[in-house]
Write a protein that holds these residues in place. Structure first.
Motif, PDB file in Angstrom:
ATOM      1  N   ASP A  44      28.494  -7.606  18.327  1.00 32.28           N
ATOM      2  CA  ASP A  44      27.581  -8.104  19.356  1.00 32.28           C
ATOM      3  C   ASP A  44      27.702  -9.606  19.550  1.00 32.28           C
ATOM      4  O   ASP A  44      26.946 -10.203  20.312  1.00 32.28           O
ATOM      5  CB  ASP A  44      26.144  -7.725  19.029  1.00 32.28           C
ATOM      6  N   ASP A  45      28.671 -10.240  18.886  1.00 36.51           N
ATOM      7  CA  ASP A  45      28.880 -11.674  19.000  1.00 36.51           C
ATOM      8  C   ASP A  45      29.296 -12.026  20.436  1.00 36.51           C
ATOM      9  O   ASP A  45      30.093 -11.315  21.056  1.00 36.51           O
ATOM     10  CB  ASP A  45      29.974 -12.109  18.018  1.00 36.51           C
ATOM     11  N   SER A  46      28.774 -13.119  20.952  1.00 35.15           N
ATOM     12  CA  SER A  46      29.092 -13.514  22.329  1.00 35.15           C
ATOM     13  C   SER A  46      30.586 -13.749  22.521  1.00 35.15           C
ATOM     14  O   SER A  46      31.119 -13.562  23.620  1.00 35.15           O
ATOM     15  CB  SER A  46      28.305 -14.775  22.713  1.00 35.15           C
ATOM     16  N   ARG A  47      31.277 -14.163  21.453  1.00 35.21           N
ATOM     17  CA  ARG A  47      32.723 -14.379  21.568  1.00 35.21           C
ATOM     18  C   ARG A  47      33.452 -13.077  21.844  1.00 35.21           C
ATOM     19  O   ARG A  47      34.484 -13.061  22.538  1.00 35.21           O
ATOM     20  CB  ARG A  47      33.257 -15.033  20.289  1.00 35.21           C
ATOM     21  N   VAL A  48      32.958 -11.979  21.306  1.00 34.11           N
ATOM     22  CA  VAL A  48      33.548 -10.666  21.584  1.00 34.11           C
ATOM     23  C   VAL A  48      33.204 -10.230  23.004  1.00 34.11           C
ATOM     24  O   VAL A  48      34.072  -9.789  23.764  1.00 34.11           O
ATOM     25  CB  VAL A  48      33.050  -9.620  20.569  1.00 34.11           C
ATOM     26  N   ILE A  49      31.939 -10.352  23.355  1.00 32.29           N
ATOM     27  CA  ILE A  49      31.473  -9.924  24.672  1.00 32.29           C
ATOM     28  C   ILE A  49      32.194 -10.666  25.791  1.00 32.29           C
ATOM     29  O   ILE A  49      32.480 -10.097  26.856  1.00 32.29           O
ATOM     30  CB  ILE A  49      29.952 -10.133  24.780  1.00 32.29           C
ATOM     31  N   ARG A  62      21.020  -7.174  15.019  1.00 39.13           N
ATOM     32  CA  ARG A  62      22.158  -7.690  14.257  1.00 39.13           C
ATOM     33  C   ARG A  62      22.605  -6.681  13.213  1.00 39.13           C
ATOM     34  O   ARG A  62      23.809  -6.431  13.049  1.00 39.13           O
ATOM     35  CB  ARG A  62      21.772  -9.007  13.567  1.00 39.13           C
ATOM     36  N   ARG A  63      21.637  -6.083  12.523  1.00 40.10           N
ATOM     37  CA  ARG A  63      21.988  -5.140  11.463  1.00 40.10           C
ATOM     38  C   ARG A  63      22.534  -3.836  12.024  1.00 40.10           C
ATOM     39  O   ARG A  63      23.422  -3.221  11.412  1.00 40.10           O
ATOM     40  CB  ARG A  63      20.774  -4.894  10.569  1.00 40.10           C
ATOM     41  N   VAL A  64      22.049  -3.421  13.173  1.00 36.88           N
ATOM     42  CA  VAL A  64      22.627  -2.235  13.814  1.00 36.88           C
ATOM     43  C   VAL A  64      24.083  -2.502  14.165  1.00 36.88           C
ATOM     44  O   VAL A  64      24.966  -1.666  13.942  1.00 36.88           O
ATOM     45  CB  VAL A  64      21.844  -1.843  15.079  1.00 36.88           C
ATOM     46  N   SER A  65      24.363  -3.697  14.702  1.00 38.19           N
ATOM     47  CA  SER A  65      25.708  -4.023  15.168  1.00 38.19           C
ATOM     48  C   SER A  65      26.729  -4.126  14.044  1.00 38.19           C
ATOM     49  O   SER A  65      27.931  -4.133  14.305  1.00 38.19           O
ATOM     50  CB  SER A  65      25.683  -5.335  15.958  1.00 38.19           C
ATOM     51  N   SER A  88      28.419  -0.306  17.315  1.00 42.85           N
ATOM     52  CA  SER A  88      28.647  -1.326  18.336  1.00 42.85           C
ATOM     53  C   SER A  88      27.769  -1.124  19.563  1.00 42.85           C
ATOM     54  O   SER A  88      27.513   0.010  19.974  1.00 42.85           O
ATOM     55  CB  SER A  88      30.120  -1.283  18.767  1.00 42.85           C
ATOM     56  N   PRO A  89      27.309  -2.223  20.180  1.00 45.63           N
ATOM     57  CA  PRO A  89      26.694  -2.104  21.501  1.00 45.63           C
ATOM     58  C   PRO A  89      27.681  -1.450  22.466  1.00 45.63           C
ATOM     59  O   PRO A  89      28.895  -1.664  22.372  1.00 45.63           O
ATOM     60  CB  PRO A  89      26.414  -3.560  21.890  1.00 45.63           C
ATOM     61  N   VAL A  90      27.172  -0.654  23.375  1.00 48.67           N
ATOM     62  CA  VAL A  90      28.023   0.156  24.260  1.00 48.67           C
ATOM     63  C   VAL A  90      29.040  -0.680  25.009  1.00 48.67           C
ATOM     64  O   VAL A  90      30.214  -0.301  25.131  1.00 48.67           O
ATOM     65  CB  VAL A  90      27.148   0.944  25.259  1.00 48.67           C
ATOM     66  N   PHE A 121      42.821  -1.100  17.989  1.00 47.94           N
ATOM     67  CA  PHE A 121      43.908  -1.839  18.629  1.00 47.94           C
ATOM     68  C   PHE A 121      43.616  -1.904  20.115  1.00 47.94           C
ATOM     69  O   PHE A 121      43.254  -0.897  20.736  1.00 47.94           O
ATOM     70  CB  PHE A 121      45.256  -1.151  18.412  1.00 47.94           C
ATOM     71  N   GLY A 122      43.754  -3.093  20.701  1.00 47.72           N
ATOM     72  CA  GLY A 122      43.682  -3.240  22.149  1.00 47.72           C
ATOM     73  C   GLY A 122      42.313  -3.495  22.739  1.00 47.72           C
ATOM     74  O   GLY A 122      42.196  -3.752  23.939  1.00 47.72           O
ATOM     75  N   ASP A 123      41.256  -3.447  21.933  1.00 43.31           N
ATOM     76  CA  ASP A 123      39.900  -3.656  22.427  1.00 43.31           C
ATOM     77  C   ASP A 123      39.521  -5.135  22.385  1.00 43.31           C
ATOM     78  O   ASP A 123      40.313  -5.981  21.982  1.00 43.31           O
ATOM     79  CB  ASP A 123      38.923  -2.832  21.593  1.00 43.31           C
ATOM     80  N   ARG A 124      38.309  -5.462  22.786  1.00 43.19           N
ATOM     81  CA  ARG A 124      37.860  -6.853  22.802  1.00 43.19           C
ATOM     82  C   ARG A 124      37.874  -7.476  21.409  1.00 43.19           C
ATOM     83  O   ARG A 124      38.271  -8.631  21.246  1.00 43.19           O
ATOM     84  CB  ARG A 124      36.444  -6.942  23.381  1.00 43.19           C
ATOM     85  N   TYR A 125      37.413  -6.737  20.398  1.00 43.55           N
ATOM     86  CA  TYR A 125      37.371  -7.279  19.036  1.00 43.55           C
ATOM     87  C   TYR A 125      38.785  -7.584  18.552  1.00 43.55           C
ATOM     88  O   TYR A 125      39.046  -8.640  17.968  1.00 43.55           O
ATOM     89  CB  TYR A 125      36.678  -6.275  18.113  1.00 43.55           C
ATOM     90  N   TRP A 126      39.698  -6.674  18.797  1.00 40.37           N
ATOM     91  CA  TRP A 126      41.118  -6.885  18.450  1.00 40.37           C
ATOM     92  C   TRP A 126      41.653  -8.126  19.151  1.00 40.37           C
ATOM     93  O   TRP A 126      42.363  -8.945  18.541  1.00 40.37           O
ATOM     94  CB  TRP A 126      41.914  -5.649  18.848  1.00 40.37           C
TER      95      TRP A 126
END
Length: 210
Positions: A5-10, A103-106, A110-112, A191-196
């Motif tokens: 849920d970090d803004s850098r990922v979003i 935060r603890r859920v995330s 993951s948020p949708v 692989f290939g997602d925003r977090y990656w």
């Protein structure tokens, strides 16, 4: 640790390459586990590029050891259901502050809008031997559901030597194929997602929500 849920990922842009979902069962070297089966059978699919990398990773494993895939693609409806379910669990456990609860859920769900599973980019998996028996990984897949949160992080303290070796074996095979781990869940690789994209400094994610 960077949570999903970090803004850098979003804020990571997505330029979806348009790859279709492919059936994991089409790959004979990988076993599908029915524990997360949904009515549509969607859990057993991932993006084609993810499946190809999983095939490459399986070739890195020692003889007699294979992957057991618990889940791949997950619909946004199912993802939202699981997020709400775990949030409710934490609320009933006494986590009343909504920011802390989110935060603890995330850490585990993951948020949708950024969920790697909803993009067909993630795999929940473990290792099995030639008899189909799961190796000792120091904790169960999705252990947060059964109160095993302490053992869920990849580098959880107090792991046995056997569990540490097995987690390292899993990591080596998947990392060589280009996957990255979500550190709070030893079983979650994508692989290939925003977090990656954020962790590998890729300019964009190549898989967005389906």
């Amino acid at each position: 640790m960077i949570l999903l849920d970090d803004s850098r990922v979003i804020n990571v842009p997505v330029l979806d390459c348009g790859e279709p979902l492919a059936e994991i069962s089409a790959m004979p070297s990988v076993t599908l586990d029915p524990r997360e089966r949904d009515e549509a059978g969607e859990y057993g699919r991932v993006r084609l590029g993810v499946l190809e990398r999983l095939c490459s990773a399986s070739e890195e494993l020692p003889p007699g050891i294979g992957f057991l895939v618990v889940e791949g693609y997950r619909s946004s409806i199912e993802q939202a259901r699981r997020f709400a379910l775990y949030e409710d669990h934490l609320w009933r456990s006494g986590v009343v502050d909504p920011i802390e609860r989110h935060r603890r859920v995330s850490a585990f769900v993951s948020p949708v809008e950024v969920a790697p599973h909803c993009a067909g980019a993630a795999l929940d998996l473990t290792l099995i031997d030639a008899e189909g028996i799961e190796l000792d990984m120091g904790g169960a897949v999705n252990g947060h559901r059964t109160g095993e949160e302490r053992n869920c992080p990849f580098d959880a303290p107090g792991l046995s030597d056997t569990a540490s070796r097995n987690r390292d074996l899993l990591a080596r095979a998947l990392q060589r194929a280009g996957f990255i781990n979500y550190p709070s869940e030893w079983w979650h690789w994508s692989f290939g997602d925003r977090y990656w994209a954020l962790l590998t400094n890729a300019p964009t994610a190549i898989y967005g929500p389906i």
